[in-house]
Write an enzyme that holds these catalytic residues in place. Sequence first.
Site, short mmCIF file in Angstrom:
data_model
loop_
_atom_site.label_atom_id
_atom_site.label_comp_id
_atom_site.label_asym_id
_atom_site.label_seq_id
_atom_site.Cartn_x
_atom_site.Cartn_y
_atom_site.Cartn_z
N GLY A 1 -6.59 15.03 15.42
CA GLY A 1 -6.56 13.69 15.99
C GLY A 1 -7.74 12.88 15.50
N GLY B 1 -10.90 5.45 16.74
CA GLY B 1 -12.11 4.65 16.69
C GLY B 1 -13.27 5.24 17.44
N ASP C 1 -7.46 4.69 31.88
CA ASP C 1 -6.57 4.50 30.74
C ASP C 1 -5.35 5.40 30.89
OD1 ASP C 1 -5.60 3.44 28.40
OD2 ASP C 1 -6.84 4.67 27.08
#
Length: 743
Positions: A423, A426, A540
């Site tokens: 994976g 940013g 999130d």
Amino acid sequence: MRMFLQLGLGFVLLAAQYASGIVVPSSQCRRQCGNVEIPYPFGIDPGCSLTQGFQLSCKVQDGIPKPFRGAFEVLDISLTQGTTRVLNYILGYCYNTSTRSMEYFGRYGGFNEGDPSSPYRLSDTQNRFTVIGCSALALISDYDGTGYQGLGVATCRNLSDLVNGSCSGMGCSQTTIPKRMYYYDTTFSASVNTSQIWEFNRCSYAVLMEAAAFKFSTTYVNTNKFNDTYNGRVPMILEWAIRDVKSCDAAKQNTTGTYACLSANSKCVDSTNDQGYTCNCTNGYAGNPYLLDGCKDVNECNHNPCPSDGYCRNIAGEYRCSCRVGKKYVTESNTCNPNIGFIIGVTMGLFGLMVIVMITIFWGQMILQKRKLNKVKQEYFRKHGGVLLFDKMKSEKGLAFNVFSEAELIHATDNFDSSRIIGKGGHGTVYKGIIKNMSVAIKRCAVVDERQKKEFGQEMLILSQINHKNVVKLLGCCLEVEVPILVYEFVLNGTLFELIHGKNQASQISFNTLLRIAHEAAEGLSFLHLYASPPIIHGDVKSSNILLDDNYMAKVSDFGASILAPSDKEQFVTMVQGTCGYLDPEYMQTCQLTDKSDVYSFGVILLEILTGQLPLKLEGSEKQRSLSLIFLSAMKENNLEAVLVNHVKGQESMELLRGLADLAKKCLDMCGDNRPSMKEVADELNRLRKLSLHPWVQLGVETEVENLLGGDTTGGYEIELSGYPMGESENQPINPRSSYYAR
């Protein structure tokens, strides 16, 4: 005629004299009453407690055994804290519209055995005298009414003055009590009553209760919800101690043989609430200090405190680390470093004086560079909160959390080889690693600021203690590098996002499977909100952050946007990173991230399950781009079937689908206060799962799917760029509070 109601509480309840010596309890003594453990010096059988003051009774209520001290139900007992948690009775003072007079209700009388020799004192730090009402004046006093007296005053002009969670006088007040109280009584002032405002406030309430167990609700003023919520009883904390002497020094000098700390590895602790003492096990030991040989040595080696290439040796009360031949153990860094002196000695014998000089120069330079490197590593370790983390780990023996060295993680990932990447985004890169024959996910974080560095150790310790089957486990971290490295458990089978929107899509997945995964994810988020200490707001929540293990069990992941629940107003306004399509619109207006923000995002996940659509589209009008707006518009027009994915309509009854749609609608309420809690969402999903299996609703059995995702999996550690799934456009991210969590 004025009614004076006493709610007397005297814990140490009989004027019992301590015996001339400590009696060791019989092994036949029961140590469990229902779900409550009864440790010595307490007992529920005759002769099984230290003194009469520690004697409890085990009664059966509603078919369930429960421990009691008099009429007060005991919830739990802590030996290390010296506390007993009991249920206290709520006192009410109400206006009777029939008799047009004020009347008391609740428990009349109570215990009236105020005895200063009692083991118990009312906790002055954990309890508060709580008064609720719009016209309430309640008095609390000690045993004879001549010592401590305190007032609780709660007033308001109308219900709009009240604020949920605020208990500072407007509709609710909380008052502290002094130390050394072993009894109290309560009454309401007859001159201050609700006879003039009974239309919106008929009753007032007063009770001494545990402060942490109470949160004010405005509905407590104009309804009976306060009394009904707690079923007439609320938790209260009692601090107990052995009080036949003033202090530990006096107890140790007592020649009558009544010193209660019997274990060889126990220590005496002076009571902080009146005279007396309690017992605890010394560092490196755990158990019951009130029993002979009750404190047992803790084997620290069971938790691998030494380096992976070293050896651990447990000794009484502590442990020792050693390394194999050619290496030496460095306590400060907990590593096995090369024994440079030994290597130089062997080399000198083989290569002569010239080689010795060359090697001496070489090793001198190496030592100098190594010292510089170690100094840099130690500085990174200090900046990232490593000292605080290690101190906490030493004080909490057995903490299942590791602080890895950089060398260990380099070895685990083949020097962070690109073939190990699972994976990238940013905020860092995630590698698959092997540590002690176990697959792990190792995340190299992006840059963190100075404030985050100071808090890193403390927050890592908090996250490491989260242990729930539906939350990805943080196994450890490395702090001796410029940017911290995190180590998580490895989760195998991708994400819920891939399951719904992947190439095979959800048409090959039973609806029961999706409903189960949603329920498990809700349980994980509920655990973070309610039982983490302090609570954690994810920040999130989305389907790509719900990983699936080899049994397709849901695991909530990606704490890159998470924050610890704020403890004051200044902390509450927090800018975090989220994902478009899932963001709470109320948060976008107020910048106040709450647990109800997670609830809103979870509601969007329920829409993905029902509709099979992405939360946000890049084309069309504003209402056509947002899945939430499309769904709410369909619900408003009573046209739910128009947005449901076809295979879901074919699998399940509309009763079940409407139930899930109604739950999603509640989660998406524009006002956060109107949304359910994650605990309520999880409970409703559990109910809907049971409904889906009811024979009158659905007769089929969930079919196992051999390969739900198809193709090779990445282990579910996809990392988004600036809050958007890979492949979507990147916008400027909102500054996260904790960007170094797994993302």
